[in-house]
Design a protein around this motif. Structure first.
Motif, PDB file in Angstrom:
ATOM      1  N   VAL A   1     -42.348  32.028 -19.112  1.00  0.00           N
ATOM      2  CA  VAL A   1     -43.256  32.530 -20.155  1.00  0.00           C
ATOM      3  C   VAL A   1     -43.586  31.356 -21.062  1.00  0.00           C
ATOM      4  CG1 VAL A   1     -43.492  34.098 -22.123  1.00  0.00           C
ATOM      5  CG2 VAL A   1     -42.285  34.860 -20.061  1.00  0.00           C
TER       6      VAL A   1
ATOM      7  N   ILE B   1     -36.018  29.442 -24.691  1.00  0.00           N
ATOM      8  CA  ILE B   1     -34.741  29.898 -24.111  1.00  0.00           C
ATOM      9  C   ILE B   1     -34.744  29.547 -22.627  1.00  0.00           C
ATOM     10  CG2 ILE B   1     -33.245  31.872 -23.606  1.00  0.00           C
ATOM     11  CD1 ILE B   1     -34.202  33.202 -26.131  1.00  0.00           C
TER      12      ILE B   1
ATOM     13  N   VAL C   1     -39.893  32.281 -12.853  1.00  0.00           N
ATOM     14  CA  VAL C   1     -40.881  32.906 -13.744  1.00  0.00           C
ATOM     15  C   VAL C   1     -40.714  32.224 -15.094  1.00  0.00           C
ATOM     16  CG1 VAL C   1     -41.546  35.003 -14.985  1.00  0.00           C
ATOM     17  CG2 VAL C   1     -40.952  35.142 -12.567  1.00  0.00           C
TER      18      VAL C   1
ATOM     19  N   ILE D   1     -36.852  31.101 -16.288  1.00  0.00           N
ATOM     20  CA  ILE D   1     -35.733  31.602 -15.469  1.00  0.00           C
ATOM     21  C   ILE D   1     -36.005  31.321 -13.985  1.00  0.00           C
ATOM     22  CG2 ILE D   1     -36.676  33.974 -15.631  1.00  0.00           C
ATOM     23  CD1 ILE D   1     -33.686  34.917 -15.282  1.00  0.00           C
ATOM     24  N   PRO D   2     -35.293  30.380 -13.447  1.00  0.00           N
ATOM     25  CA  PRO D   2     -35.379  30.114 -12.001  1.00  0.00           C
ATOM     26  C   PRO D   2     -34.209  30.776 -11.265  1.00  0.00           C
ATOM     27  CG  PRO D   2     -34.346  28.269 -13.096  1.00  0.00           C
ATOM     28  CD  PRO D   2     -34.503  29.359 -14.138  1.00  0.00           C
ATOM     29  N   ASN D   3     -34.344  30.932  -9.976  1.00  0.00           N
ATOM     30  CA  ASN D   3     -33.169  31.236  -9.160  1.00  0.00           C
ATOM     31  C   ASN D   3     -33.367  30.682  -7.757  1.00  0.00           C
ATOM     32  OD1 ASN D   3     -34.512  33.213  -7.609  1.00  0.00           O
ATOM     33  ND2 ASN D   3     -33.893  34.859  -8.975  1.00  0.00           N
TER      34      ASN D   3
ATOM     35  N   MET E   1     -32.965  29.848 -19.090  1.00  0.00           N
ATOM     36  CA  MET E   1     -32.069  30.792 -18.407  1.00  0.00           C
ATOM     37  C   MET E   1     -31.764  30.253 -17.011  1.00  0.00           C
ATOM     38  SD  MET E   1     -34.307  34.054 -19.710  1.00  0.00           S
ATOM     39  CE  MET E   1     -33.260  35.414 -19.176  1.00  0.00           C
ATOM     40  N   ALA E   2     -31.002  29.193 -16.981  1.00  0.00           N
ATOM     41  CA  ALA E   2     -30.699  28.545 -15.703  1.00  0.00           C
ATOM     42  C   ALA E   2     -29.624  29.308 -14.950  1.00  0.00           C
ATOM     43  CB  ALA E   2     -30.233  27.113 -15.955  1.00  0.00           C
ATOM     44  N   HIS E   3     -29.639  29.148 -13.645  1.00  0.00           N
ATOM     45  CA  HIS E   3     -28.613  29.766 -12.800  1.00  0.00           C
ATOM     46  C   HIS E   3     -27.254  29.129 -13.075  1.00  0.00           C
ATOM     47  CE1 HIS E   3     -26.573  31.387  -9.316  1.00  0.00           C
ATOM     48  NE2 HIS E   3     -26.168  30.163  -9.039  1.00  0.00           N
ATOM     49  N   GLY E   4     -26.214  29.950 -13.048  1.00  0.00           N
ATOM     50  CA  GLY E   4     -24.856  29.418 -13.121  1.00  0.00           C
ATOM     51  C   GLY E   4     -24.305  29.210 -14.497  1.00  0.00           C
ATOM     52  N   LYS E   5     -25.060  29.620 -15.519  1.00  0.00           N
ATOM     53  CA  LYS E   5     -24.554  29.508 -16.894  1.00  0.00           C
ATOM     54  C   LYS E   5     -25.309  30.497 -17.783  1.00  0.00           C
ATOM     55  CE  LYS E   5     -25.581  25.246 -16.395  1.00  0.00           C
ATOM     56  NZ  LYS E   5     -26.361  24.192 -15.819  1.00  0.00           N
ATOM     57  N   PRO E   6     -24.731  30.886 -18.907  1.00  0.00           N
ATOM     58  CA  PRO E   6     -25.455  31.793 -19.806  1.00  0.00           C
ATOM     59  C   PRO E   6     -26.735  31.140 -20.355  1.00  0.00           C
ATOM     60  CG  PRO E   6     -23.113  31.740 -20.342  1.00  0.00           C
ATOM     61  CD  PRO E   6     -23.367  30.620 -19.367  1.00  0.00           C
ATOM     62  N   ALA E   7     -27.610  31.953 -20.895  1.00  0.00           N
ATOM     63  CA  ALA E   7     -28.875  31.445 -21.444  1.00  0.00           C
ATOM     64  C   ALA E   7     -28.598  30.444 -22.565  1.00  0.00           C
ATOM     65  CB  ALA E   7     -29.708  32.607 -21.971  1.00  0.00           C
TER      66      ALA E   7
ATOM     67  N   TYR F   1     -41.604  28.845 -23.300  1.00  0.00           N
ATOM     68  CA  TYR F   1     -40.912  29.739 -24.240  1.00  0.00           C
ATOM     69  C   TYR F   1     -39.688  30.381 -23.589  1.00  0.00           C
ATOM     70  CZ  TYR F   1     -40.793  33.206 -28.053  1.00  0.00           C
ATOM     71  OH  TYR F   1     -40.438  33.978 -29.129  1.00  0.00           O
ATOM     72  N   ARG F   2     -39.837  30.808 -22.345  1.00  0.00           N
ATOM     73  CA  ARG F   2     -38.730  31.387 -21.581  1.00  0.00           C
ATOM     74  C   ARG F   2     -38.846  30.844 -20.155  1.00  0.00           C
ATOM     75  NH1 ARG F   2     -37.729  32.166 -26.074  1.00  0.00           N
ATOM     76  NH2 ARG F   2     -37.771  34.105 -27.238  1.00  0.00           N
TER      77      ARG F   2
END
Lengths: 156, 161
Positions: free
Chosen positions: B138, B62, B136, B153-155, B64-70, B150-151
């Motif tokens: 995973v 999955i 972060v 998510i940057p920001n 989870m990029a900034h600016g759009k849903p996962a 696996y997961r």
């Protein structure tokens, strides 16, 4: 009378908990339930404007990775960066927990968040939505605390 | 003599691995494998190499990029990445640097934390767009012992307007 009062308070607390968080994944084990509680407490303490209760959810070595700012490393830095934002604005915050995974002494909760806030009393509420990934670490007493917390917005 | 050379080569390799991530220190085998995933991440992203980039993702990943849903699942991540890379390839010079600050392995999962700097420079001239941020990630151990993302998510560190 005491019973009625207790039941009413209990119902109100349950309602508040349901309003501040929804789950699309059901916690199965005691550890998953504990992790879920940490995240629901996160939302509840934000909504209550209670920075002391909110910071108590964090591990001493916690790192917050907020959008739009560098990392806050350590609980004291997280406190310093966040304490003044509590109660400064009218805010309604809610989260959805999509996934809870426990691996050894760590676990994570992934989900989405949304909130509305009014910059000033007279302003119209502004809405935001995004997603989060929060890693918790098991403490020596078996409880869980937030170890890494990162989130970003769905809007560009 | 041959043994000395092998020993020297091992020492050199060890020094290279340990010095690359001063925030982490001496890397275990799992951490070394995970660090290689991030080297691939930066390399494939900079080269807009869709196939290479997708090779480091778990099938149930999955993003989870900034600016759009996962974006859920490798097939959907592929579609999004292809669109993104196709829009950049040939038009921009892209540079991406990742700095790992932490890799924690616990059983069949691990997580990594770090910072990034990326820049996009138009090939036909114009100013570079530089973004710095943090992430972060995973990772999940695969059946063959390897690790995949696996997961993720940057920001950005840049304040939202």
């Amino acid at each position: 009378m005491k019973k009625i009062l207790s039941s009413t308070i209990f119902c109100l607390l349950m309602l508040a908990a349901v309003q501040s968080q929804t789950m699309t994944t059901a916690p199965r084990t005691p550890d998953e339930q504990a992790l879920s509680m940490v995240l629901s407490s996160y939302a509840d303490t934000v909504n209550a404007g209670d920075p002391e209760a909110w910071i108590s959810l964090w591990d001493t070595d916690g790192i917050q990775l907020p959008q739009g700012a560098p990392m806050n490393v350590g609980r004291s830095a997280i406190w310093k960066a966040n304490k003044d934002s509590f109660g400064a604005i009218e805010m309604k915050y809610s989260i959805i927990q999509n996934e809870i995974v426990v691996f050894g002494e760590y676990g994570y909760v992934r989900g989405t968040y949304s909130y509305t806030f009014k910059p000033t009393i007279d302003s119209k509420p502004i809405a935001f939505a995004g997603k989060y990934l929060t890693i918790c670490r098991r403490q020596s007493d078996g409880t869980w605390r937030i170890y890494r917390d990162t989130f970003n917005a769905d809007a560009p | 003599m041959k043994r000395c050379l092998i020993f020297a080569a091992l020492l050199l390799a060890f020094a290279t691995v340990t010095s690359a991530y001063p925030g982490i220190g001496k890397l275990s085998m799992d951490q070394t494998a995970i660090a290689a995933i991030f080297e691939g991440y930066a390399k494939y992203a900079a080269a807009c190499d869709v196939e290479g980039f997708m090779s480091i993702w778990d099938v149930d990943g999955i993003k989870m990029a900034h600016g759009k849903p996962a974006v859920i699942g490798k097939a959907n991540i592929y579609e999004q990445t292809k669109k993104n890379f196709d829009g950049t390839r040939g038009k921009f010079d892209k540079v991406m640097e990742l700095n790992l600050e932490e890799i924690v392995v616990a059983g069949d999962y691990a997580f990594a934390r770090g910072t990034y700097i990326s820049s996009l420079t138009p090939k036909n001239g114009g100013a570079s767009s530089i973004t710095d941020g943090k992430f972060v990630t995973v990772l999940r151990r695969q059946a063959d012992g390897s690790w995949l993302i696996y997961r993720d998510i940057p920001n950005s560190n840049v304040p939202t307007k």
